[in-house]
Design an enzyme around this catalytic site. Sequence first.
Site, PDB file in Angstrom:
ATOM      1  N   HIS A 107      90.873  -2.319  58.913  1.00 38.99           N
ATOM      2  CA  HIS A 107      90.448  -0.952  59.256  1.00 38.99           C
ATOM      3  C   HIS A 107      90.030  -0.156  58.018  1.00 38.99           C
ATOM      4  O   HIS A 107      89.040   0.572  58.030  1.00 38.99           O
ATOM      5  CB  HIS A 107      91.613  -0.239  59.950  1.00 38.99           C
ATOM      6  CG  HIS A 107      91.185   0.610  61.091  1.00 38.99           C
ATOM      7  ND1 HIS A 107      91.255   0.194  62.394  1.00 38.99           N
ATOM      8  CD2 HIS A 107      90.660   1.846  61.118  1.00 38.99           C
ATOM      9  CE1 HIS A 107      90.794   1.145  63.179  1.00 38.99           C
ATOM     10  NE2 HIS A 107      90.427   2.156  62.434  1.00 38.99           N
TER      11      HIS A 107
ATOM     12  N   PHE B  92      82.303  13.835  47.750  1.00 37.37           N
ATOM     13  CA  PHE B  92      83.164  12.753  48.243  1.00 37.37           C
ATOM     14  C   PHE B  92      84.568  12.902  47.645  1.00 37.37           C
ATOM     15  O   PHE B  92      84.857  12.399  46.565  1.00 37.37           O
ATOM     16  CB  PHE B  92      82.540  11.415  47.823  1.00 37.37           C
ATOM     17  CG  PHE B  92      83.221  10.205  48.397  1.00 37.37           C
ATOM     18  CD1 PHE B  92      82.966   9.778  49.688  1.00 37.37           C
ATOM     19  CD2 PHE B  92      84.125   9.473  47.631  1.00 37.37           C
ATOM     20  CE1 PHE B  92      83.587   8.656  50.206  1.00 37.37           C
ATOM     21  CE2 PHE B  92      84.755   8.345  48.147  1.00 37.37           C
ATOM     22  CZ  PHE B  92      84.477   7.931  49.437  1.00 37.37           C
TER      23      PHE B  92
ATOM     24  N   THR C 247      95.439  -4.412  58.461  1.00 36.29           N
ATOM     25  CA  THR C 247      94.202  -4.873  59.106  1.00 36.29           C
ATOM     26  C   THR C 247      92.995  -4.415  58.283  1.00 36.29           C
ATOM     27  O   THR C 247      93.138  -3.594  57.373  1.00 36.29           O
ATOM     28  CB  THR C 247      94.089  -4.275  60.524  1.00 36.29           C
ATOM     29  OG1 THR C 247      93.846  -2.866  60.390  1.00 36.29           O
ATOM     30  CG2 THR C 247      95.342  -4.506  61.345  1.00 36.29           C
TER      31      THR C 247
ATOM     32  N   ARG D 299      97.689  11.168  43.075  1.00 35.06           N
ATOM     33  CA  ARG D 299      96.346  11.732  42.881  1.00 35.06           C
ATOM     34  C   ARG D 299      96.098  13.010  43.697  1.00 35.06           C
ATOM     35  O   ARG D 299      94.975  13.512  43.765  1.00 35.06           O
ATOM     36  CB  ARG D 299      95.298  10.667  43.253  1.00 35.06           C
ATOM     37  CG  ARG D 299      95.247   9.548  42.232  1.00 35.06           C
ATOM     38  CD  ARG D 299      94.652   8.271  42.767  1.00 35.06           C
ATOM     39  NE  ARG D 299      94.599   7.236  41.725  1.00 35.06           N
ATOM     40  CZ  ARG D 299      95.657   6.511  41.323  1.00 35.06           C
ATOM     41  NH1 ARG D 299      96.859   6.683  41.880  1.00 35.06           N
ATOM     42  NH2 ARG D 299      95.542   5.619  40.365  1.00 35.06           N
TER      43      ARG D 299
ATOM     44  N   CYS E 285      92.009  10.751  53.040  1.00 36.60           N
ATOM     45  CA  CYS E 285      92.854   9.767  52.354  1.00 36.60           C
ATOM     46  C   CYS E 285      92.968   8.530  53.241  1.00 36.60           C
ATOM     47  O   CYS E 285      93.492   8.623  54.355  1.00 36.60           O
ATOM     48  CB  CYS E 285      94.234  10.373  52.089  1.00 36.60           C
ATOM     49  SG  CYS E 285      95.413   9.158  51.504  1.00 36.60           S
ATOM     50  N   VAL E 286      92.465   7.423  52.743  1.00 36.53           N
ATOM     51  CA  VAL E 286      92.554   6.159  53.485  1.00 36.53           C
ATOM     52  C   VAL E 286      93.486   5.238  52.701  1.00 36.53           C
ATOM     53  O   VAL E 286      93.274   4.990  51.516  1.00 36.53           O
ATOM     54  CB  VAL E 286      91.174   5.491  53.654  1.00 36.53           C
ATOM     55  CG1 VAL E 286      91.251   4.428  54.748  1.00 36.53           C
ATOM     56  CG2 VAL E 286      90.102   6.508  53.995  1.00 36.53           C
TER      57      VAL E 286
END
Length: 161
Positions: free
Chosen positions: A95, A120, A93, A134, A87-88
């Site tokens: 990143h 994925f 920034t 989600r 999880c991003v």
Amino acid sequence: MATKNLSEVGTGQIPDASEMRFGIVVADWNNEVTGSLLDGAVKTLKKHGVSKENIVVKHVPGTFELTLGAQFLAEYDDLDGVICLGCVIQGETPHFTYICQGVTHGITQLNLEYNIPFIFGVLTTDNLQQALDRSGGKHGNKGDEAAITALKMAALQREME
Ligand code: DLZ
């Protein structure tokens, strides 16, 4: 209507998976989200006949490490597929962009280099709420969907052999 949930398309095609063995590599960053993705993936694999002994779970620090973790699993075990869960969440920034690009490219490469599917299962969201929605919230659990995709791709590979 547009497809929104991979668990709902072609579920009749999911074969019995009692002879299959899967790896799951899960990122610990944002673990309240990734822990739920993991629970969903394991539950779905078991529901379709995969035994507890045939589900190998390994943890990595963050989503960026999913690629190498998945490669370790593929190298050191005999698997029908590897599910990558992370999880991003967008921060202040850039990143987010680099991690997402890195893991997307990495998992794509693994799919092409090994003869098994690498799934994925990475959420890429603007905020924590979208991720919670989600991972067992109002938009379902993308861990379930990743597991369904793994089962279908593993079955396709067996069919083609
Ligand atoms: C460093 C970092 C940041 C800022 N954000 C996330 C994130 O939202 N989700 C995630 O899974 N990992 C994040 N990381 C950690 C990186 O994935 C990686 O673990 C470090 O950059 C070390 O390689």
